[in-house]
Every structure is written in C-alpha cells, then in structure tokens.
Write a protein that holds these residues in place. Structure first.
Motif, PDB file in Angstrom:
ATOM      1  N   GLU A 104       0.718  -1.100   0.007  1.00  0.00           N
ATOM      2  CA  GLU A 104       0.068   0.058  -0.005  1.00  0.00           C
ATOM      3  C   GLU A 104       0.748   1.329   0.027  1.00  0.00           C
ATOM      4  O   GLU A 104       1.807   1.408   0.782  1.00  0.00           O
ATOM      5  CB  GLU A 104      -0.971   0.160   1.265  1.00  0.00           C
ATOM      6  N   GLY A 105       0.476   2.180  -0.882  1.00  0.00           N
ATOM      7  CA  GLY A 105       1.255   3.573  -0.953  1.00  0.00           C
ATOM      8  C   GLY A 105       2.527   3.420  -2.057  1.00  0.00           C
ATOM      9  O   GLY A 105       3.127   4.647  -2.057  1.00  0.00           O
ATOM     10  N   GLU A 106       2.987   2.429  -2.384  1.00  0.00           N
ATOM     11  CA  GLU A 106       3.895   1.849  -3.256  1.00  0.00           C
ATOM     12  C   GLU A 106       3.218   2.079  -4.640  1.00  0.00           C
ATOM     13  O   GLU A 106       2.321   2.060  -4.962  1.00  0.00           O
ATOM     14  CB  GLU A 106       4.859   0.670  -2.995  1.00  0.00           C
ATOM     15  N   VAL A 107       4.277   2.260  -5.754  1.00  0.00           N
ATOM     16  CA  VAL A 107       3.959   2.086  -7.041  1.00  0.00           C
ATOM     17  C   VAL A 107       4.991   1.172  -7.742  1.00  0.00           C
ATOM     18  O   VAL A 107       6.093   0.844  -7.209  1.00  0.00           O
ATOM     19  CB  VAL A 107       4.517   3.614  -7.964  1.00  0.00           C
ATOM     20  N   ALA A 108       4.420   0.716  -8.943  1.00  0.00           N
ATOM     21  CA  ALA A 108       5.322  -0.321  -9.500  1.00  0.00           C
ATOM     22  C   ALA A 108       5.331  -0.084 -11.015  1.00  0.00           C
ATOM     23  O   ALA A 108       4.075   0.668 -11.478  1.00  0.00           O
ATOM     24  CB  ALA A 108       4.990  -1.724  -9.158  1.00  0.00           C
ATOM     25  N   TRP A 109       6.039  -0.588 -11.835  1.00  0.00           N
ATOM     26  CA  TRP A 109       6.036  -0.383 -13.647  1.00  0.00           C
ATOM     27  C   TRP A 109       5.522  -1.927 -13.813  1.00  0.00           C
ATOM     28  O   TRP A 109       6.107  -2.714 -13.566  1.00  0.00           O
ATOM     29  CB  TRP A 109       7.332  -0.072 -13.927  1.00  0.00           C
ATOM     30  N   LEU A 110       4.786  -1.783 -14.961  1.00  0.00           N
ATOM     31  CA  LEU A 110       4.431  -2.969 -15.720  1.00  0.00           C
ATOM     32  C   LEU A 110       5.121  -2.447 -17.075  1.00  0.00           C
ATOM     33  O   LEU A 110       4.850  -1.580 -17.775  1.00  0.00           O
ATOM     34  CB  LEU A 110       2.869  -3.271 -15.993  1.00  0.00           C
TER      35      LEU A 110
END
Length: 745
Positions: A104-110
């Motif tokens: 929660e609160g983090e981002v990721a790249w696809l």
C-alpha cells in the motif's frame, strides 16, 4: 501495306493472349488467427478451376500456401494465375507473473517487450510501460511491424495493506522505571522489531509486547512487517515519546474541548499505569463527560511512583432549535417561500440542501427540503420540510403500468385508488389519452366524482389497443382541487398483437444449416479490471449458490462475440451468458443491428416477441424463460446473412431485463457481424418442377411466390425482377434450398 498491318495486329493479339497472366487479388500476408480470407480472380469468364477444386471466380482460404486458378475464355483458350499467401505469427507479449503483489502506498511498473509498433493498455494508457498503484487486472494490446495484433497475458495486481497499528503504554514515567508497551491492531502474521533510545529492552525485542527499563527520557519505536503471499513484506514503523522525571506527568487526550448540548466528550490517559483516579471519582483510563467543567487524573505506576495530569477544561454551548415554515403543497407553475426559523435566535449561518445559504428560499419544485442552522460555536440543528404537489390525491399505482402482450381489440383493465388527504373536497373529472393510439374506453364508476376529505375513490380504467406493436403510451387523471387543476400521468408499456394478420412476411423459410460459420473470438474486448467473478470450470473458484429465502445481488454478464461470415450463409450466432451465483431467471433482451446484413429466423429455446425495421435498423425483442445459470449458458440465434459486399454491423443491446428472486446487475459486452464477400457464386439453384419458389429482398421480406408447376425455368422468375440483390428459396415438403442472385438491367 494495309494487309501487312492487319497481319501484324493479328500476330500481336495472339502473342498477347498467349502471354496473359490472370491476376489474383487478395492478401499475401495473413496474421495468425485471421482466417478465412478472400482470393478473387477476374469475373465474367465461362469457367474457373482452382487448385483447391473450387470452380468459382473467388474462394475463401483458411491456410497459407500457393493458390492457382485456371480460367477458360469464350474462345476456348486457357490462362492461369497464382498467388502465394503466407501466415505471420501473431504477437505473444508477456508482461510479468500472473500475480504481482504491491505494498500500500507504493508504485510499480509493468513493462511489455520492446519492438512493437503500438501499445494500448486496458487502462487506456499507451506506450510499452505503465506505472500502477491500484489493484486490478492489467494487460496490453500490441501491434507488430506488419500490423498483426494480440493481447498479452493478464496480470493480477494485489495491493497488500500496511499495518494500521498503535502502541499502548505509558508515555510519562519516573526515571529508572520499567514499562510494558504493546502493539494493537496489527495484521495476523505480522512480525515486530523494537528499538529503544534512552532505555534498555529487557524482554520481547521481537514480540508484540516489549518490557523496557528507562534511564531517562527517550523514544520507543517498533517496525511492523506484514507478510505478503509472495514471501515479501510490507513494513510500517510507529513510535512513542517517553518523558522521564521524578514524578509522573500523564497527558489527557480528548475528542473535543467544547461540546454542544446533548453531546459528550471522551477524556483518556494512556494505559499502562497501575491505578487511575479522576476528579469525578472514576478509576478507568478513559471517561465520558456530558457537562462543562475542569477534569484531571491522578496515576500511579507499579513502582509506586505517582503523578497528576494537567487540568483540561470542557466548555458546553447551547444547541439551536431550527424549523421551517411554508405552504404544505404547491400547484404546477407556482412558487413557494420556505423560511428557516429558530427559537433561540443564535443562528449565524444557514445551509439548504439546494446549496443556498440564506434564511429564506423560493422554490418551484416539490420534494424534501432540509436546512442546517449553525451557531457561532459550531453547534447545529437540522430541520426537514416536505413540499407536496397539489396533486394531493395519491394514486395506489403510479408511474408505469407494464404488461407483456395484449391482443388488438381486447380490453385491458386496471384498478386505481385515489385518497383525498386534504381538508377540502376534490373532484376527479376523468381520464384522457396524452400520447399514443390506444383508445380509452371508459371508467367504472363513471366520472366525474367528488371525493370528500380523508375519503377514498376506487375506479377501473379500461383501454383498447387499436394497433399491433410496441406500446409506450400514457393517460392523465384530471383532478380539480380548491386551488388548481392537477393531472397525474400514468404510462402503459407493453406489446399489442394481432392474431388475425397473416404471419410476419419478414421471416423467410428455415435456412440451410449445413454450413454454419463459427464466431471469431480471436479479438476479445479489454477485460474488466475488477475480479472476474466465479469460474464454473475452475474447482478453486466455484460459483456460489443463492441461499433459499435470501435476496442476493447477482452479476449477470451477456457477451456478444465478433463474428465473420460469408454473405448469403446461414449464421447460428452464440451469445454467452454467465452469472456470479447459481440461479434460475427469465430474460428479456432487446437488440438492434443493420437489417441489410442479417435476418433472424428463430431463437433456440426462446421466442421472438417482437421484430420491426425502421430505415436500415432492425430492432428485435427476445425472451427466454427459466434459464438455468448454474453454469455458463449459450443463447443461440438462427438466421441468414444478406447479399452484401464486405460490411460490418454492430450488435447493440438496447435493453436487458433479468427477472428472478434476487437483485440483478447486468454487464454487456457488445459484438459485431462482418460479411466477407458478396455471395457464394458456387451455390447454384437448379430448376425442379415441384414445390414452390419464393423470392426475398435483402431485408428478408418476401416479394413473390411461384408454384413450380407454373414455371419452365429459373429465368421465368428473374425476368420480372428489377435490378438488385435477391434470395430465391426452393421449398418442398421435405427440404428447402436457397441461392443468392444479382439482377442487372
């Protein structure tokens, strides 16, 4: 010289004919999964022979290879042409693991593989990569360098919630004291790591609770690790400041230092002390107060160190008393003044649910109005006012009267009840048609009729459909009150049928079903990024069953596929139906499409309730009863495609009604039908002197009918037809055969 020129011209013509190559048109590169495709040679020659065995000027192919056609001219000479068609593999991009976990609160790249010409994600984003922070299902639609397209695999992103915990225990201690602090509201399976600044951890460094000895003031922190299913963790760090001295100094926290009349405030001291003693006599860590005054608390820890909190003052303000004055009802077109009132004269701000902020407002619409009055201290009171229409007569059945079907010329009856809730006598004058062609017959008892205050009038309205078709009509009840004439509207919604009319000539005889064209499902619509629901084929994700006697919310999904079919062929169109719970329902679906593309003859296990054509659009209402949704179902429509050049029509669902024992939410994926050629020329209708020949136009409407014994050949039918495209159907008692023809004058 002239003789020489003529001889040379004949020689050149012969050489040119000998060298002629028949042009074959069509795609030379086909994307995997895009079969069949059309190959076309020039039309107008007496005969054709392809290396596939076909004898028409065009063929549909379903595999790569070299295709050759030999044509015979009118003079008997032959020429040939060929084309090589290759298959290009469709893209197969991968964007990661089937499930990705995100804190929660983090981002990721696809990221999709590089090298494609275009990228379109199901979120609407473009480009080879996207940044995500929310849960859902993600995939990307790519186009390669030659134009072939495909969806990637789907990735499910799960967001793991971080711990929303707090530390319970003393924050004010005596120097040298030992404390116990505990983490509360930590997710199951969490692990802990404590650190102390200014103290020594005696026990529980990796436990939920920790015991610490303090040499002075400092800080106590704990890192909470929440386990993720993939083996990772989501970490959260929280802490508490420790104040050490010769006496305890507990701090009082409160929800508010000012309360309004009738409200309460909660006062709290941190847990962990041995004893508590409030000046109210209470001995708990928290108290609730409802009156103004000064409050403090004495505490003692386990080592007999004592202390007193600071004093906190609670102020209590008087709450206002708010009301609304105005007329109880309003006639159409009139205005009403609504005034906010108060008995305490301490209101400094008003706010109506209309958005206005004055004490008085002028309204023209009926409905419920609320106003909030606020004092300078922020205390509020709310008043509610219902403004009625002077349609003071209330009708038991209001709005829409719905029914399935009613024969033309047969009366329909409906009982109504009007109750007079005013202090005056009202008069019900009668009923009148507002829109439509229905004939209102009469009311029983006859109107007009007076209704005394607080009395009831019951009567029956009967109406007579005069025209077959979909009825959306309305009538008014005219009622005279003391102040104005009011006319409540009632809608009639249903279908009128005329059994005396011959069968619908839009429906041709049953088509040839020997060559159905399966739907093309290679290019589905982008998926919903929410959980797709149950899968009746997956034992790990079964559909739930509706509990008897309980009302559930059931998601019902209707999927219309994209289908490719040759013009003039029979089409059995499969509509997918699934539900989130096992259930049995009735379905009413209204669909529309280009009537020049497809004519539906029947619905498997269902009925065609109504079908009409306006312009080029056909609208059809279909009904299925007792549909079992325990597993995904297929609703099948049978019909014949029309004689058209390559064309695509969208299949639209205009309305979908699901009836059962629960509440239903419908989800619709619309599809299309694409015709790939004008017609199949190889389908020849040979004349037979038995049975009947029927001619239909492109809309499937019957134009003419010929008994076979009155004809000598097929041309006897064609000679009377104007230019255009037609179907000719030959029917006997045991079979039917059809062919498409194009007539040019």
């Amino acid at each position: 010289m002239k003789k020489y020129l003529v001889t040379m011209a004949v020689f050149l013509a012969v050489v040119t004919a000998a060298l002629a190559v028949v042009p074959v048109t069509g795609p030379t590169l086909v994307c995997e999964g895009s079969w069949p495709v059309l190959l076309q040679s020039p039309s107008g020659y007496p005969s054709y022979r392809w290396n596939t065995g076909a004898t028409t000027d065009n063929i549909l192919i379903t595999a790569p290879g070299t295709y050759t056609v030999v044509i015979r001219r009118a003079d008997g000479s032959r020429d040939s042409g060929s084309i090589t068609v290759r298959e290009h593999p469709k893209p197969r991009p991968r964007i990661g693991n089937p499930i990705e976990y995100l804190c929660e609160g983090e981002v990721a790249w696809l990221r999709a593989p590089l090298g494609y010409r275009s990228y379109t994600w199901n979120t609407g984003a473009s480009g080879p990569e996207i940044q995500i922070s929310t849960p859902g299902y993600y995939r990307v639609y790519v186009t390669d360098s030659v134009g072939c397209r495909a969806w990637s695999d789907s990735i499910r992103v799960v967001v793991v919630q971080k711990a929303r915990s707090r530390i319970e225990g003393m924050s004010s201690i005596c120097t040298g004291s030992t404390t116990i602090h505990e983490v509360v509201d930590a997710p199951p399976g969490s692990t802990f790591e404590w650190t102390a600044l200014g103290g020594t951890i005696l026990r529980g460094r990796t436990s939920r609770d920790v015991r610490t000895q303090w040499q002075g003031s400092g800080r106590l922190d704990v890192r909470i690790r929440t386990q993720r299913p993939d083996g990772g963790t989501c970490d959260t760090t929280i802490g508490i400041v420790i104040r050490a001295g010769t006496r305890l100094q507990p701090e009082i926290t409160t929800s508010s230092t000012m309360i309004c009349s009738g409200e309460a405030a909660t006062l709290s001291v941190r847990s962990g002390y041995a004893t508590y003693r409030w000046n109210t006599g209470a001995s708990s860590a928290s108290i609730t107060v409802t009156t103004a005054g000064k409050y403090w608390c004495d505490v003692m820890d386990s080592s007999a160190c004592t202390g007193t909190s600071d004093t906190i003052t609670i102020i209590q303000a008087a709450s206002p008393r708010v009301g609304v004055t105005g007329p109880r009802s309003i006639c159409a077109g009139d205005r009403a003044l609504l005034v906010g009132t108060t008995s305490t004269n301490n209101i400094v701000a008003w706010r109506w649910n209309t958005g206005e902020t004055t004490a008085a407002i002028t309204v023209t619409q009926t409905g419920t109005y609320t106003v909030i009055g606020s004092t300078v201290n922020g205390c509020t009171d709310t008043a509610r006012f219902v403004l009625l229409s002077t349609a003071v007569a209330t009708i038991e059945t209001v709005g829409t009267v719905s029914y399935d079907t009613i024969p033309v010329g047969v009366r329909r009856l409906k009982a109504f009840t009007i109750k007079n809730i005013t202090s005056d006598t009202i008069r019900v004058l009668g009923t009148r048609l507002v829109s439509g062609t229905t004939e209102l017959i009469r009311t029983v008892p006859d109107l007009p009729a007076d209704v005394e205050p607080d009395s009831v009038l019951s009567f029956v309205v009967s109406w007579l459909p005069t025209k077959a078709g979909h009825m959306v009509e309305s009538f008014a009840l005219d009622i005279q009150t003391r102040r104005c004439l009011i006319s409540p509207i009632v809608e009639l919604n249903g279908y009128a049928t005329d059994d005396s009319v011959p069968p619908d000539t839009n429906d041709p005889d049953p088509p040839d079903t020997t060559d159905p064209d399966p739907p093309d499902t290679t290019d589905p619509d982008p998926p919903d990024t929410t959980d797709p629901g149950c899968d009746t084929t997956d034992p790990g994700n079964p559909c739930d069953t509706v509990a008897p006697g309980r009302v559930d919310t059931v998601d019902v999904r209707l999927v219309l596929p994209d289908t490719v079919v040759a013009a003039g062929d029979h089409l059995s169109y499969n509509i997918g139906l699934s539900a989130s719970l096992r259930d049995t329902v009735d379905l009413d679906i209204t669909m529309s499409w280009d009537a020049s593309v497809w004519h539906v003859d029947s619905a498997a296990n269902g009925v065609i309730v109504h079908s009409e054509v306006e312009g080029w659009q056909r609208t059809m209402r279909l009904r299925w009863r007792d549909v079992d949704l325990s597993t995904p179902r297929t609703l099948q429509l049978h019909g014949r495609t029309m004689l058209r050049s390559t064309i695509r029509t969208e299949l639209s669902v205009d309305a979908m009604e699901v009836t059962g024992h629960n509440v239903y939410r419908t989800h619709i994926d619309e599809g299309s039908i694409t015709l790939t050629s004008c017609w199949i020329a190889g389908r020849v209708l040979r004349f037979q002197p038995v049975g009947t020949y029927v001619v239909y136009n492109q809309l499937g409407e019957e134009l003419r009918r010929y008994p076979a014994h009155t004809l000598r050949e097929i041309n006897d039918i064609l000679v009377d037809l104007p230019s255009g495209s037609y179907f000719i159907v030959h029917m006997t008692t045991t079979s039917s055969t059809s062919a498409g023809v194009v007539v040019t004058r």
